[in-house]
Design a protein around this motif. Structure first.
Motif, PDB file in Angstrom:
ATOM      1  N   VAL A  32       0.777  -1.177   0.212  1.00 25.92           N
ATOM      2  CA  VAL A  32      -0.055  -0.107  -0.459  1.00 25.92           C
ATOM      3  C   VAL A  32       1.140   1.534   0.251  1.00 25.92           C
ATOM      4  N   ILE A  33       0.648   2.063  -0.633  1.00 19.34           N
ATOM      5  CA  ILE A  33       1.997   3.436  -0.697  1.00 19.34           C
ATOM      6  C   ILE A  33       0.586   4.575  -0.911  1.00 19.34           C
ATOM      7  N   PRO A 161      15.524  27.653 -15.546  1.00 23.75           N
ATOM      8  CA  PRO A 161      15.273  27.118 -17.542  1.00 23.75           C
ATOM      9  C   PRO A 161      14.737  25.702 -17.399  1.00 23.75           C
ATOM     10  N   ARG A 162      14.296  26.023 -18.696  1.00 20.24           N
ATOM     11  CA  ARG A 162      13.759  24.534 -19.011  1.00 20.24           C
ATOM     12  C   ARG A 162      14.977  23.829 -19.084  1.00 20.24           C
ATOM     13  N   GLU A 163      15.589  24.128 -19.581  1.00 20.35           N
ATOM     14  CA  GLU A 163      17.188  23.158 -19.803  1.00 20.35           C
ATOM     15  C   GLU A 163      17.751  21.935 -18.163  1.00 20.35           C
ATOM     16  N   MET A 164      17.505  23.467 -17.240  1.00 18.22           N
ATOM     17  CA  MET A 164      18.156  22.642 -15.705  1.00 18.22           C
ATOM     18  C   MET A 164      16.891  21.598 -15.091  1.00 18.22           C
ATOM     19  N   MET A 165      16.257  21.930 -16.024  1.00 13.89           N
ATOM     20  CA  MET A 165      15.371  20.760 -15.155  1.00 13.89           C
ATOM     21  C   MET A 165      15.264  19.214 -15.400  1.00 13.89           C
ATOM     22  N   GLY A 166      16.464  18.932 -16.837  1.00 15.00           N
ATOM     23  CA  GLY A 166      16.581  17.145 -17.004  1.00 15.00           C
ATOM     24  C   GLY A 166      17.041  16.410 -15.779  1.00 15.00           C
ATOM     25  N   GLY A 167      18.093  16.615 -15.294  1.00 18.49           N
ATOM     26  CA  GLY A 167      19.010  16.633 -14.055  1.00 18.49           C
ATOM     27  C   GLY A 167      17.851  16.350 -12.753  1.00 18.49           C
ATOM     28  N   MET A 168      17.166  17.308 -12.739  1.00 17.70           N
ATOM     29  CA  MET A 168      15.568  16.849 -11.818  1.00 17.70           C
ATOM     30  C   MET A 168      14.699  15.437 -11.649  1.00 17.70           C
ATOM     31  N   ILE A 169      14.658  15.782 -13.019  1.00 19.16           N
ATOM     32  CA  ILE A 169      14.307  14.539 -13.310  1.00 19.16           C
ATOM     33  C   ILE A 169      14.834  13.309 -13.249  1.00 19.16           C
ATOM     34  N   ASP A 170      16.099  12.953 -13.382  1.00 16.11           N
ATOM     35  CA  ASP A 170      17.314  12.522 -12.905  1.00 16.11           C
ATOM     36  C   ASP A 170      16.742  11.620 -11.585  1.00 16.11           C
ATOM     37  N   VAL A 171      16.491  12.988 -11.183  1.00 16.08           N
ATOM     38  CA  VAL A 171      17.288  12.065  -9.563  1.00 16.08           C
ATOM     39  C   VAL A 171      15.390  12.357  -9.211  1.00 16.08           C
ATOM     40  N   GLN A 172      14.554  12.477  -9.500  1.00 19.37           N
ATOM     41  CA  GLN A 172      12.672  11.633  -9.182  1.00 19.37           C
ATOM     42  C   GLN A 172      12.895  10.443  -9.691  1.00 19.37           C
ATOM     43  N   ARG A 173      13.295   9.837 -10.919  1.00 19.50           N
ATOM     44  CA  ARG A 173      13.907   8.633 -11.456  1.00 19.50           C
ATOM     45  C   ARG A 173      14.669   7.527 -10.440  1.00 19.50           C
ATOM     46  N   LEU A 174      15.158   8.194 -10.111  1.00 17.12           N
ATOM     47  CA  LEU A 174      16.331   8.211  -9.077  1.00 17.12           C
ATOM     48  C   LEU A 174      14.803   7.600  -7.389  1.00 17.12           C
ATOM     49  N   ARG A 175      14.517   8.312  -6.467  1.00 16.38           N
ATOM     50  CA  ARG A 175      14.070   8.370  -5.618  1.00 16.38           C
ATOM     51  C   ARG A 175      13.241   7.549  -6.122  1.00 16.38           C
ATOM     52  N   ASP A 176      12.018   7.426  -7.409  1.00 15.79           N
ATOM     53  CA  ASP A 176      11.491   6.789  -7.824  1.00 15.79           C
ATOM     54  C   ASP A 176      11.631   4.919  -7.404  1.00 15.79           C
ATOM     55  N   GLY A 201       3.504  12.821  -5.581  1.00 13.09           N
ATOM     56  CA  GLY A 201       4.403  12.876  -6.933  1.00 13.09           C
ATOM     57  C   GLY A 201       5.038  11.650  -7.328  1.00 13.09           C
ATOM     58  N   HIS A 202       5.617  10.575  -5.270  1.00 15.40           N
ATOM     59  CA  HIS A 202       5.989   9.019  -5.827  1.00 15.40           C
ATOM     60  C   HIS A 202       5.133   8.146  -5.799  1.00 15.40           C
ATOM     61  N   ALA A 203       4.466   8.118  -5.126  1.00 11.37           N
ATOM     62  CA  ALA A 203       2.711   7.121  -5.247  1.00 11.37           C
ATOM     63  C   ALA A 203       2.164   7.403  -6.518  1.00 11.37           C
ATOM     64  N   ARG A 204       2.424   8.775  -7.912  1.00  6.15           N
ATOM     65  CA  ARG A 204       1.300   7.961  -8.505  1.00  6.15           C
ATOM     66  C   ARG A 204       1.361   6.423  -9.348  1.00  6.15           C
ATOM     67  N   LYS A 205       0.828   6.569 -10.602  1.00  8.43           N
ATOM     68  CA  LYS A 205       0.827   5.465 -10.613  1.00  8.43           C
ATOM     69  C   LYS A 205       1.714   5.284 -12.200  1.00  8.43           C
ATOM     70  N   ASP A 206       1.412   6.226 -13.041  1.00  6.34           N
ATOM     71  CA  ASP A 206       2.138   6.370 -13.983  1.00  6.34           C
ATOM     72  C   ASP A 206       3.298   6.076 -14.596  1.00  6.34           C
ATOM     73  N   TRP A 207       4.549   6.818 -13.394  1.00  8.85           N
ATOM     74  CA  TRP A 207       5.320   6.877 -13.376  1.00  8.85           C
ATOM     75  C   TRP A 207       6.348   7.191 -12.108  1.00  8.85           C
ATOM     76  N   GLY A 208       5.422   7.240 -11.317  1.00 10.83           N
ATOM     77  CA  GLY A 208       6.387   6.399 -10.070  1.00 10.83           C
ATOM     78  C   GLY A 208       5.731   5.057  -9.129  1.00 10.83           C
ATOM     79  N   VAL A 209       6.423   4.723  -8.402  1.00 10.73           N
ATOM     80  CA  VAL A 209       7.142   3.539  -7.638  1.00 10.73           C
ATOM     81  C   VAL A 209       6.220   2.446  -7.867  1.00 10.73           C
TER      82      VAL A 209
END
Length: 257
Positions: A32-33, A161-176, A201-209
Protein backbone atom coordinates in the motif's frame (compact mmCIF):
# COMPACT_ATOMS: atom_id res chain seq x y z
CA UNK A 1 -12.24 0.11 13.16
CA UNK A 2 -15.40 2.23 13.40
CA UNK A 3 -13.33 5.42 13.71
CA UNK A 4 -11.31 4.49 10.65
CA UNK A 5 -14.43 3.85 8.57
CA UNK A 6 -15.90 7.20 9.60
CA UNK A 7 -12.69 9.01 8.69
CA UNK A 8 -12.43 7.27 5.34
CA UNK A 9 -16.05 8.17 4.61
CA UNK A 10 -15.29 11.82 5.39
CA UNK A 11 -12.17 12.09 3.28
CA UNK A 12 -12.59 9.58 0.45
CA UNK A 13 -13.44 11.05 -2.94
CA UNK A 14 -12.61 8.02 -5.07
CA UNK A 15 -15.20 7.28 -7.76
CA UNK A 16 -13.61 3.88 -8.33
CA UNK A 17 -15.16 1.99 -5.45
CA UNK A 18 -17.32 2.26 -2.38
CA UNK A 19 -15.58 3.06 0.90
CA UNK A 20 -15.96 -0.48 2.20
CA UNK A 21 -14.44 -1.80 -1.02
CA UNK A 22 -11.52 0.61 -0.75
CA UNK A 23 -10.87 -0.56 2.81
CA UNK A 24 -11.02 -4.21 1.77
CA UNK A 25 -8.58 -3.57 -1.09
CA UNK A 26 -6.12 -1.86 1.23
CA UNK A 27 -6.20 -4.77 3.65
CA UNK A 28 -5.82 -7.35 0.87
CA UNK A 29 -2.88 -5.68 -0.86
CA UNK A 30 0.74 -6.78 -0.64
CA UNK A 31 1.89 -3.16 -0.92
CA UNK A 32 0.00 0.00 0.00
CA UNK A 33 1.61 3.24 -1.17
CA UNK A 34 0.29 6.20 0.81
CA UNK A 35 0.87 9.54 -0.87
CA UNK A 36 0.77 12.90 0.86
CA UNK A 37 1.35 16.59 0.56
CA UNK A 38 4.19 16.79 3.03
CA UNK A 39 2.93 19.70 5.15
CA UNK A 40 -0.72 18.66 5.33
CA UNK A 41 -1.50 17.32 8.83
CA UNK A 42 -4.79 15.73 7.76
CA UNK A 43 -2.95 13.64 5.19
CA UNK A 44 -0.70 12.31 7.93
CA UNK A 45 -3.67 11.59 10.19
CA UNK A 46 -5.17 9.48 7.42
CA UNK A 47 -1.86 7.69 6.83
CA UNK A 48 -1.66 6.83 10.54
CA UNK A 49 -5.19 5.42 10.50
CA UNK A 50 -4.47 3.30 7.44
CA UNK A 51 -1.19 2.02 8.91
CA UNK A 52 -3.03 1.04 12.07
CA UNK A 53 -5.69 -0.83 10.11
CA UNK A 54 -3.40 -2.52 7.58
CA UNK A 55 -0.84 -3.46 10.26
CA UNK A 56 2.07 -3.78 7.81
CA UNK A 57 5.00 -6.05 8.47
CA UNK A 58 7.31 -3.25 7.32
CA UNK A 59 7.09 0.47 6.67
CA UNK A 60 9.12 2.03 3.83
CA UNK A 61 9.63 5.78 4.10
CA UNK A 62 10.99 8.40 1.74
CA UNK A 63 12.29 10.70 4.46
CA UNK A 64 15.25 8.92 6.06
CA UNK A 65 18.27 6.74 5.35
CA UNK A 66 18.51 3.35 7.03
CA UNK A 67 20.60 4.40 10.05
CA UNK A 68 18.10 7.08 10.97
CA UNK A 69 15.18 4.77 10.21
CA UNK A 70 16.55 2.17 12.63
CA UNK A 71 16.82 4.80 15.36
CA UNK A 72 13.29 5.96 14.63
CA UNK A 73 11.89 2.42 14.83
CA UNK A 74 13.65 1.83 18.13
CA UNK A 75 12.05 4.85 19.83
CA UNK A 76 9.79 7.05 17.70
CA UNK A 77 8.98 9.58 20.40
CA UNK A 78 12.67 10.22 21.07
CA UNK A 79 13.48 10.94 17.44
CA UNK A 80 12.10 14.50 17.23
CA UNK A 81 15.43 16.32 17.60
CA UNK A 82 17.13 14.14 15.02
CA UNK A 83 14.17 14.58 12.64
CA UNK A 84 14.39 18.36 12.94
CA UNK A 85 17.83 18.24 11.34
CA UNK A 86 16.46 16.60 8.19
CA UNK A 87 14.46 19.59 6.96
CA UNK A 88 11.17 17.67 6.71
CA UNK A 89 7.97 19.26 8.09
CA UNK A 90 7.00 19.06 11.77
CA UNK A 91 7.76 15.66 13.27
CA UNK A 92 4.58 15.76 15.34
CA UNK A 93 2.58 15.35 12.13
CA UNK A 94 4.48 12.17 11.26
CA UNK A 95 4.84 10.71 14.76
CA UNK A 96 1.37 9.05 14.89
CA UNK A 97 2.24 7.13 11.70
CA UNK A 98 5.35 5.66 13.28
CA UNK A 99 3.61 4.97 16.58
CA UNK A 100 0.88 3.06 14.72
CA UNK A 101 3.50 0.67 13.34
CA UNK A 102 5.17 -2.13 15.27
CA UNK A 103 7.95 -3.44 13.09
CA UNK A 104 10.94 -2.48 10.96
CA UNK A 105 11.13 0.85 9.17
CA UNK A 106 13.01 0.85 5.88
CA UNK A 107 14.73 4.13 5.07
CA UNK A 108 14.68 4.70 1.30
CA UNK A 109 16.02 8.23 1.11
CA UNK A 110 18.56 9.15 -1.55
CA UNK A 111 21.43 10.97 0.20
CA UNK A 112 21.90 14.59 -0.84
CA UNK A 113 25.41 13.98 -2.13
CA UNK A 114 24.16 11.12 -4.30
CA UNK A 115 21.35 13.28 -5.65
CA UNK A 116 23.86 16.00 -6.55
CA UNK A 117 26.15 13.52 -8.27
CA UNK A 118 23.22 12.26 -10.36
CA UNK A 119 23.12 15.60 -12.17
CA UNK A 120 26.56 14.92 -13.62
CA UNK A 121 26.62 11.13 -13.85
CA UNK A 122 23.04 10.21 -14.71
CA UNK A 123 20.48 8.20 -12.81
CA UNK A 124 21.76 4.68 -13.55
CA UNK A 125 25.23 5.39 -12.15
CA UNK A 126 23.97 5.87 -8.59
CA UNK A 127 21.20 3.31 -8.25
CA UNK A 128 22.05 0.59 -5.73
CA UNK A 129 20.54 -2.23 -7.73
CA UNK A 130 19.94 -3.54 -11.23
CA UNK A 131 19.48 -0.31 -13.17
CA UNK A 132 18.52 -2.15 -16.35
CA UNK A 133 15.77 -4.12 -14.62
CA UNK A 134 14.30 -0.88 -13.32
CA UNK A 135 14.52 0.76 -16.72
CA UNK A 136 16.97 3.41 -15.55
CA UNK A 137 19.25 2.92 -18.54
CA UNK A 138 16.43 3.85 -20.89
CA UNK A 139 15.48 7.40 -21.86
CA UNK A 140 11.97 8.49 -20.98
CA UNK A 141 9.37 8.61 -23.76
CA UNK A 142 9.36 12.05 -25.36
CA UNK A 143 5.85 12.94 -24.24
CA UNK A 144 6.52 11.93 -20.64
CA UNK A 145 9.81 13.81 -20.58
CA UNK A 146 8.16 16.97 -21.90
CA UNK A 147 5.41 16.71 -19.31
CA UNK A 148 7.88 16.19 -16.50
CA UNK A 149 10.02 19.13 -17.58
CA UNK A 150 6.97 21.36 -17.40
CA UNK A 151 5.97 20.02 -13.99
CA UNK A 152 9.45 20.65 -12.60
CA UNK A 153 9.51 24.11 -14.18
CA UNK A 154 6.24 25.01 -12.48
CA UNK A 155 7.30 23.42 -9.19
CA UNK A 156 10.40 25.65 -9.20
CA UNK A 157 8.30 28.78 -9.71
CA UNK A 158 9.44 29.21 -13.33
CA UNK A 159 12.61 30.68 -11.82
CA UNK A 160 15.06 28.32 -13.53
CA UNK A 161 15.52 27.52 -17.21
CA UNK A 162 13.70 24.47 -18.51
CA UNK A 163 17.09 23.19 -19.71
CA UNK A 164 18.02 22.58 -16.06
CA UNK A 165 15.04 20.36 -15.35
CA UNK A 166 16.54 17.18 -16.83
CA UNK A 167 18.81 16.64 -13.84
CA UNK A 168 15.89 17.07 -11.47
CA UNK A 169 13.93 14.47 -13.40
CA UNK A 170 16.86 12.05 -13.08
CA UNK A 171 16.89 12.57 -9.31
CA UNK A 172 13.16 11.93 -9.19
CA UNK A 173 13.61 8.69 -11.13
CA UNK A 174 16.37 7.62 -8.76
CA UNK A 175 14.16 8.29 -5.74
CA UNK A 176 11.24 6.38 -7.25
CA UNK A 177 13.42 3.38 -8.08
CA UNK A 178 15.08 3.46 -4.65
CA UNK A 179 11.70 3.43 -2.93
CA UNK A 180 10.58 0.54 -5.13
CA UNK A 181 13.75 -1.40 -4.35
CA UNK A 182 13.10 -0.82 -0.64
CA UNK A 183 9.63 -2.27 -1.06
CA UNK A 184 10.93 -5.35 -2.88
CA UNK A 185 13.51 -6.01 -0.18
CA UNK A 186 11.04 -5.37 2.64
CA UNK A 187 8.54 -7.79 1.14
CA UNK A 188 11.22 -10.45 0.64
CA UNK A 189 12.36 -10.04 4.26
CA UNK A 190 8.94 -9.98 5.91
CA UNK A 191 6.38 -11.47 3.51
CA UNK A 192 4.38 -8.26 3.72
CA UNK A 193 2.21 -6.40 3.71
CA UNK A 194 4.37 -3.34 3.17
CA UNK A 195 3.19 0.25 3.49
CA UNK A 196 5.07 3.13 1.86
CA UNK A 197 4.94 6.69 3.22
CA UNK A 198 5.85 9.17 0.51
CA UNK A 199 4.78 12.21 -1.47
CA UNK A 200 2.03 12.06 -4.05
CA UNK A 201 4.60 12.49 -6.81
CA UNK A 202 6.24 9.20 -5.90
CA UNK A 203 2.93 7.41 -5.33
CA UNK A 204 1.46 8.19 -8.78
CA UNK A 205 0.82 5.12 -10.90
CA UNK A 206 1.88 6.43 -14.29
CA UNK A 207 5.58 6.95 -13.57
CA UNK A 208 6.07 6.73 -9.79
CA UNK A 209 6.91 3.82 -7.50
CA UNK A 210 4.01 1.64 -8.74
CA UNK A 211 5.39 1.72 -12.28
CA UNK A 212 8.75 0.39 -11.09
CA UNK A 213 7.11 -2.34 -9.00
CA UNK A 214 5.12 -3.39 -12.06
CA UNK A 215 8.43 -3.92 -13.88
CA UNK A 216 10.41 -5.77 -11.22
CA UNK A 217 7.75 -7.43 -9.05
CA UNK A 218 4.57 -7.77 -11.13
CA UNK A 219 3.27 -10.50 -8.84
CA UNK A 220 2.75 -8.02 -5.98
CA UNK A 221 -0.72 -6.61 -5.44
CA UNK A 222 -0.07 -2.87 -5.20
CA UNK A 223 -2.61 -0.24 -4.16
CA UNK A 224 -1.67 3.42 -4.53
CA UNK A 225 -3.45 6.10 -2.49
CA UNK A 226 -3.22 9.75 -3.50
CA UNK A 227 -4.30 12.63 -1.28
CA UNK A 228 -5.59 15.87 -2.73
CA UNK A 229 -6.52 19.20 -1.24
CA UNK A 230 -9.70 21.28 -1.39
CA UNK A 231 -11.30 18.97 -3.93
CA UNK A 232 -8.36 19.01 -6.35
CA UNK A 233 -6.98 15.48 -6.83
CA UNK A 234 -3.28 14.83 -7.33
CA UNK A 235 -2.09 14.11 -10.84
CA UNK A 236 -0.80 10.80 -12.09
CA UNK A 237 -3.50 8.23 -11.40
CA UNK A 238 -4.22 6.38 -8.14
CA UNK A 239 -6.32 3.42 -7.06
CA UNK A 240 -7.88 5.44 -4.24
CA UNK A 241 -8.05 9.23 -4.00
CA UNK A 242 -8.65 11.00 -0.68
CA UNK A 243 -9.20 14.67 -0.03
CA UNK A 244 -8.57 17.08 2.82
CA UNK A 245 -8.51 20.83 3.41
CA UNK A 246 -5.27 22.57 2.47
CA UNK A 247 -3.45 24.09 5.44
CA UNK A 248 -2.58 27.76 5.50
CA UNK A 249 0.80 28.05 3.86
CA UNK A 250 2.80 30.94 2.39
CA UNK A 251 3.16 31.29 -1.37
CA UNK A 252 6.36 29.34 -2.12
CA UNK A 253 6.98 31.53 -5.18
CA UNK A 254 6.53 34.86 -3.40
CA UNK A 255 10.29 35.46 -3.22
CA UNK A 256 10.49 35.36 -7.02
CA UNK A 257 7.74 37.91 -7.64
Amino acid sequence: MKQFLIALTLFATSALAQTADDLARLRAADVVILGEVHDNPTHHDMQAQIVQDVAPAALVIEMLGQEDADALAADPAAFAERWAQTGWPDFQMYLPIFQAHDGPIIGAAVPREVARATYADGVAAHFQGDAAAYGLNDPLPDDQYTQRVELQFQAHCEAMPREMMGGMIDVQRLRDATLAAGVVQAFADTGGPVVVITGNGHARKDWGVPSYLARVAPELRVISVGQGEDGVPPEGGFDVVLDAPAPDRPDPCAQFK
